[in-house]
Design an enzyme around this catalytic site. Structure first.
Site, short mmCIF file in Angstrom:
data_model
loop_
_atom_site.label_atom_id
_atom_site.label_comp_id
_atom_site.label_asym_id
_atom_site.label_seq_id
_atom_site.Cartn_x
_atom_site.Cartn_y
_atom_site.Cartn_z
N SER A 107 0.83 -1.19 0.00
CA SER A 107 0.00 0.00 0.00
C SER A 107 0.88 1.25 0.00
O SER A 107 1.80 1.38 0.80
CB SER A 107 -0.91 0.01 1.24
OG SER A 107 -1.70 1.15 1.27
N GLY A 108 0.58 2.16 -0.92
CA GLY A 108 1.35 3.39 -1.04
C GLY A 108 2.47 3.32 -2.04
O GLY A 108 3.19 4.29 -2.25
N THR A 112 -2.26 1.83 -7.94
CA THR A 112 -3.44 2.40 -8.59
C THR A 112 -3.04 3.39 -9.67
O THR A 112 -3.61 3.40 -10.77
CB THR A 112 -4.33 3.08 -7.53
OG1 THR A 112 -4.71 2.11 -6.55
CG2 THR A 112 -5.58 3.66 -8.18
N ASN A 157 -0.81 5.44 2.89
CA ASN A 157 -1.24 5.95 1.58
C ASN A 157 -2.54 6.72 1.76
O ASN A 157 -3.46 6.23 2.41
CB ASN A 157 -1.44 4.76 0.61
CG ASN A 157 -1.74 5.23 -0.80
OD1 ASN A 157 -1.74 6.42 -1.08
ND2 ASN A 157 -1.98 4.28 -1.69
N SER A 160 -5.42 4.64 -0.66
CA SER A 160 -5.08 3.21 -0.69
C SER A 160 -6.27 2.39 -1.16
O SER A 160 -7.40 2.54 -0.67
CB SER A 160 -4.67 2.77 0.72
OG SER A 160 -4.43 1.38 0.74
N SER A 161 -6.03 1.51 -2.15
CA SER A 161 -7.08 0.60 -2.61
C SER A 161 -7.28 -0.48 -1.55
O SER A 161 -6.35 -1.22 -1.23
CB SER A 161 -6.68 -0.04 -3.94
OG SER A 161 -6.54 0.93 -4.94
N GLY A 387 -0.31 -5.80 -2.34
CA GLY A 387 1.00 -6.42 -2.29
C GLY A 387 1.13 -7.25 -1.01
O GLY A 387 0.23 -7.31 -0.18
N GLU A 389 1.84 -8.20 2.60
CA GLU A 389 1.70 -7.36 3.79
C GLU A 389 2.28 -8.07 5.01
O GLU A 389 1.93 -9.22 5.31
CB GLU A 389 0.24 -7.00 4.05
CG GLU A 389 -0.33 -6.06 2.99
CD GLU A 389 -1.71 -5.55 3.33
OE1 GLU A 389 -2.33 -6.09 4.27
OE2 GLU A 389 -2.19 -4.62 2.66
#
Length: 1079
Positions: A107-108, A112, A157, A160-161, A387, A389
């Site tokens: 994330s970040g 996206t 992020n 973040s998605s 991704g 984690e």
């Protein structure tokens, strides 16, 4: 001519990690840092793109960049995401190969944004047309909608998605987009009811409250204040650089473009508002008579508003929050819910409501963007998913996400090796097996249908009896204890019994990216993901059309007693489908890396990047790529790039490209084991060999540059010399022309001078002769004239001697007078009577005539001026003249009245209906009508009166009523007294003994004093039977009031009432009038 470029040109660091020498994790990170510091955020590992988030805008995504990478070879330009997108699109369009682009990273890291860049590039390079543009716009505008409902601000992020997204974009045979299909994976619905510190709920909640109009919020029964909603965290409600109000307008516009109807948009907003209202419902405990605890809703206002939004009966939903019905075959058992269970039911409903709404949005978008034709389509898939984690506290969500990444890593290694093997076979190169870590054993640990962790978790959720997270962990410890990638403190494996880094309620899995510690708490509940049937049935009873679609299991006619599939089972099935889909396509990889945790530009945190490089398996990727041949290139560009290194191939090779490369490599004495010849490419085993070629090429380019400079300088000098030579010839020719022209002009000028002197001499000679002849003639004539004069004087002398002087004098005087009169005619002044100009006399003896002529001319032009007057104008000027005779140099008020015309009737008494009665009372013609002030002798104050002057009488009347107060015949007036100052006071003195003199004289004040007295004076002068009225001008005079005589005295001073004249009674015999001093 198009300039050929290469990935190796102007390279900062190493653009392709396959060529990194020596290869180690430290050199890998140092290369990434070096490129990042120079704003080179993209790096290759073969055909894989590494993307580092710069956390700022870079000028590398312009339309010019799109055109630069369009239809170019992958390694032809510096690394860029556009190169990968172009390679995938051209393979799909030209080779009819379905493509997929896998974007991974934590994330970040910019996943996206990377997916947006890929889609925008494909949209830019594909075909144009109204229908095609509409499809492209719908595909691009689906992103803002999904981001609003599926993205949130996290500590890592700001956008973040919180779901995985896979989009299949479908193309026709020409490469034009036809539509698309979106699949979503594992929305993080737990975020709806609870967010970690420093994070927000999904964007749409904040966008709705910030950007919706007051009318919309009123309809949705919402308030803009975030603090009024329990589901919204307040510590991070506002995010710097994120305009929620503007984003809400963007989302509304995107929904319209995608194809949402207005009633559908309103339904979606109502469900979002219902989730917010649902979070505000709170419960309180209540004891029943049988000793059991049950819950009750504290404040039913939010429940009421939510039920009104969704069209649900309040009592139905209230009961669903208080009771749970369990059905088993033919039996139904209803139990009460305590407060904890009620809150669980509320949160479960909120999570299900939001997650089902999100799934409905994806389905609705798919309906709009799906391809309309049934023909076979080419497909490009874009996967944007979480991704790997590794947090301090990892739970069920991280376990599922990391399982998905294990599967992606497995397919990545398999597809990469398969691609390598296929290329080797295609090129005729012998394939050698490559040793690599196969993570299939980890995938099997998780997904095995019998002994896999997910299977055991499902088994625990489905078995009867007491099921807890601890029983699930016990089962894992029993079955997976001997697995080499599973670790637990309570397992039978004794080596972990003293491992204090492994808590008792946790287990650890050794993933391909590293070891991850999972806390077992919440695994069972999150996998169950249960929603009580009572709540489903309550939702189905709603009058809201969209709610019925979201909760079909609530339909009483379709009651299904089977337990719904668990979250883990659903996700495993989705991942399996995704893997099959990806294996059917040609893969393209984008690995996203986050450079720091501060979301700041120009900061490269080595430890963080190292961690991501490890769990993304990038070093493994490089080793797989380098296991055979590190570099390969087609013969044509290879020969084109290195042909200057061999005299036989430079500057042009006439044969086949492969033969030229063979000659080149033989001439350079490159060891045969360092390269191999394929059918269309040359394969180089070691990067050192490639760098050797590049170094030789660089040296050769320097030598060639020196040679080119030498030849260019020689050519330039020769060209300059020839230019100077040609210029000298031109200059010489022009100079010779100029010199001849100048010489000719000099000769011509000299000739002209000689000619002019000759002609002048001849002309002067002729002039002298003519002058001599003329003088001779004049002399003869003069002599003859004198002679004749002498003869005539002798003959007539006797006649002229007596009167000669007088005649000469008279003649002279006559000529002078004639000249004088002609001068007067020429210098005649204007016809204006006030023009005092007159020409000066030339001689003193003309003084009398000069003055008399001036007087006559003035009288004549005055007569001409008067002849232009009408009778009325004559009368006015006569009055003005008479006023001048009376007041000039006597009354200070006179000069200001000269410019004011005498109007006479200031009240327009004949036209004004107000004075109609007064007009009828006066029989004669009114010569003057004005308002005057009659001075009271008792106090000196004035009373407004209408003053009328006719041919026979002076009339004073009341201003308001028009009633006649006094009428004085003109013969009874003997004189008028005024002061010498600027006041308007005058006294009308009456004849003693007359009937009008009973009350005494009149002391009046008027603004038109000069005109009144002038008209009175003229009336006496024009009437034969009356004596002329006397005008007494003095600053002190007597006025007869009845039997007393009062002295009226005028003084200068500063009056009390501004600049007005004031009159004051001093005693019985004195009235004092104070007149302001004029500057």
């Amino acid at each position: 001519m198009e300039v050929k470029t290469s990935l190796l040109d102007n390279m900062i660091g190493v653009g392709d990690m396959v060529l990194l020498e020596p290869l180690s994790e430290d050199s890998f990170l140092e290369n990434l840092r070096k490129r990042f510091d120079h704003n080179e955020i993209y790096t290759y590992i073969g055909s894989v793109v590494i993307s580092i988030n710069p956390y700022r805008s870079l000028p590398i995504y312009t339309p010019d960049k799109v055109e630069e990478y369009r239809n170019r070879n992958f390694y032809e330009l510096s690394p860029h995401i556009y190169a990968l997108a172009d390679e995938a699109y051209r393979s799909l369009r030209d080779q009819d190969k379905d493509q997929c682009i896998l974007i991974t990273g934590e994330s970040g890291a910019g996943k996206t944004e990377a997916s947006k860049l890929v889609m925008s590039y494909v949209a830019a390079v594909c075909g144009k047309g109204q229908e095609v543009n509409k499809v492209k716009e719908q595909l691009l505008q689906s992103n803002p909608v999904l981001e609003a409902f599926g993205n949130a601000k996290t500590v890592r992020n700001d956008n973040s998605s919180r779901f995985g997204k896979y989009m299949d974009i479908e193309f026709d045979f020409k490469g034009d987009p036809l539509g698309g299909v979106i699949s979503n994976y594992l929305l993080e619905k737990s975020r709806v009811v609870k967010q970690p510190r420093g994070e927000r709920n999904f964007h749409v909640f904040y966008q709705l409250l910030s950007g919706a109009s007051d009318d919309t919020l009123k309809k949705l029964k919402l308030d803009r204040d975030f603090s009024k909603y329990n589901y919204l965290s307040l510590d991070s409600a506002m995010v710097n650089g994120l305009d929620d109000a503007a984003n809400f307008r963007t989302v509304r516009n995107a929904m319209q473009i995608v194809g949402f109807m207005e009633d559908e948009v309103q339904s979606v907003l109502q469900l979002v508002a219902a989730v917010l209202k649902l979070g505000n419902i709170e419960f309180k405990p209540e004891s029943r008579c049988n000793g059991t605890d049950e819950s009750r809703i504290k404040d039913k206002n939010d429940l009421k508003e939510m039920c009104e939004l969704l069209g649900i009966e309040q009592s139905v939903l209230e009961r669903a929050f208080s009771y749970r019905t369990v059905e088993a075959k033919m039996e139904k058992v209803s139990t009460t819910l305590n407060v904890a269970q009620a809150y669980y039911a509320r949160d479960a409903l909120a999570k299900n409501l939001y997650s089902r709404l999100f799934s409905w949005l994806v389905t609705r978008i798919n309906e709009s963007i799906k391809a309309q034709t049934k023909a076979r389509h080419k497909v490009m898939g874009v996967l944007d998913i979480y991704g790997f984690e590794i947090f301090e506290d990892n739970s069920f969500e991280q376990f599922i996400i990391n399982y998905c990444n294990e599967k992606l890593q497995q397919i990545f290694i398999e597809l990469t090796l398969r691609e390598e093997q296929e290329e080797y076979v295609r090129e005729g190169i012998e394939w050698t097996n490559i040793e690599y870590f196969n993570n299939a054993i980890i995938c099997d640990l998780i997904e095995n249908n019998q002994n896999g962790i997910l299977a055991m978790l499902d088994e625990e959720c489905l078995r009867p009896g007491t099921v807890t997270d601890e029983t699930f962990l016990d089962k894992l410890n029993t079955i997976c204890a001997e697995h080499q990638h599973f670790e637990s403190r309570l397992s039978k494996n004794s080596k972990f019994l003293t491992d204090h880094s492994l808590p008792h309620n946790c287990f650890r899995i050794q993933h391909y990216a590293g070891k991850v510690l999972y806390r077992v708490e919440g695994f069972v509940d999150k996998n169950n993901d249960l929603l009580y049937r009572d709540l489903s049935q309550a939702m189905y009873k709603a009058n809201h059309s969209l709610i019925k679609q979201l909760f079909p299991e609530g339909n009483p006619a379709k009651v299904n007693l089977k337990r719904p599939p668990t979250a883990g089972f659903q996700f495993r099935a989705s991942v399996g489908t995704l893997m099959k889909n990806l294996q059917s396509k040609n893969p393209n990889y984008i690995r996203c890396i986050k450079p720091n945790d501060k979301k700041a530009s120009h900061i490269f945190t080595e430890s963080l990047v190292r961690h991501q490089v490890r769990y993304l398996g990038l070093m493994e990727n490089v080793r797989v790529r380098r296991a055979g041949y590190a570099f390969r290139q087609a013969y044509e560009p290879c020969l084109e790039r290195y042909k200057m290194l061999c005299k036989n191939t430079w500057p042009h090779w006439r044969g086949l490209a492969r033969e030229g490369v063979e000659v080149l490599m033989t001439d350079l004495q490159v060891p045969a084991e360092e390269f191999s010849y394929g059918r269309s490419k040359i394969f180089i085993r070691n990067p050192r060999t490639l760098f050797f070629l590049e170094e030789r090429r660089r040296q050769c380019l320097q030598d060639l540059a020196t040679l080119i400079q030498k030849i260019y300088r020689g050519w330039k000098c020769r060209s300059h010399f020839l230019l100077l030579k040609q210029s000298q010839i031109v200059v010489a020719a022009w100079y010779r022309r100029y010199a001849q022209q100048k010489k000719y002009q000099t000769i011509k000028n000299a000739t002209t001078v000689v000619q002019s002197y000759t002609r002048g001499w001849q002309a002067r000679k002729l002039l002298r002769e003519l002058k001599y002849q003329k003088r001779c003639k004049e002399a003869v004539t003069t002599i003859a004239a004198y002679w004749h004069g002498t003869q005539v004087r002798r003959e007539y002398r006797k006649f002229f001697r007596a009167n000669a002087g007088k005649k000469i004098y008279d003649f002279t005087i006559q000529r002078i007078m004639q000249k004088y009169f002609l001068g007067l005619k020429r210098d005649m002044p204007s016809m204006s009577p006030i023009d005092k100009n007159w020409s000066t006399r030339p001689y003193r003896f003309l003084d009398g005539a000069h003055t008399e002529l001036r007087r006559i001319f003035h009288l004549w032009r005055c007569k001409k001026y008067r002849d232009q007057f009408t009778e009325e104008k004559k009368a006015v000027y006569e009055e003005k003249l008479e006023a001048s005779e009376i007041f000039k140099d006597k009354k200070a008020l006179y000069p200001s009245s000269v410019s004011q015309p005498f109007k006479g009737d200031y009240l327009e008494i004949s036209k004004n209906p107000k004075y109609q009665k007064l007009n009828s009372t006066v029989e004669e013609k009114v010569l003057l009508a004005d308002v005057v002030n009659k001075i009271n002798r008792a106090n000196g104050k004035g009373t407004a009166r209408i003053f009328l002057l006719t041919k026979k009488n002076v009339v004073l009347a009341d201003q308001k009523t028009g009633q006649v107060k006094a009428s004085v015949p003109l013969p009874d007036l003997t004189s008028v007294s005024v002061s010498t100052q600027t006041d308007g006071f005058f006294a009308l003195k009456l004849k003693e003994g007359s009937a009008s003199a009973v009350k005494g004289d009149f002391l009046l004040s008027s603004e038109h004093l000069i005109e009144i007295i002038t008209k009175l004076h003229r009336m006496g002068a024009t009437t034969a039977d009356r004596t002329q009225l006397d005008v007494d001008i003095s600053d002190e005079f007597l006025v007869q009031f009845k039997q007393e005589k009062v002295c009226v005295k005028f003084i200068q001073g500063a009056p009390k009432n501004g600049n007005s004249v004031s009159c004051k009674r001093k005693n019985n015999r004195l009235l004092e009038v104070s007149v302001p001093t004029t500057a």
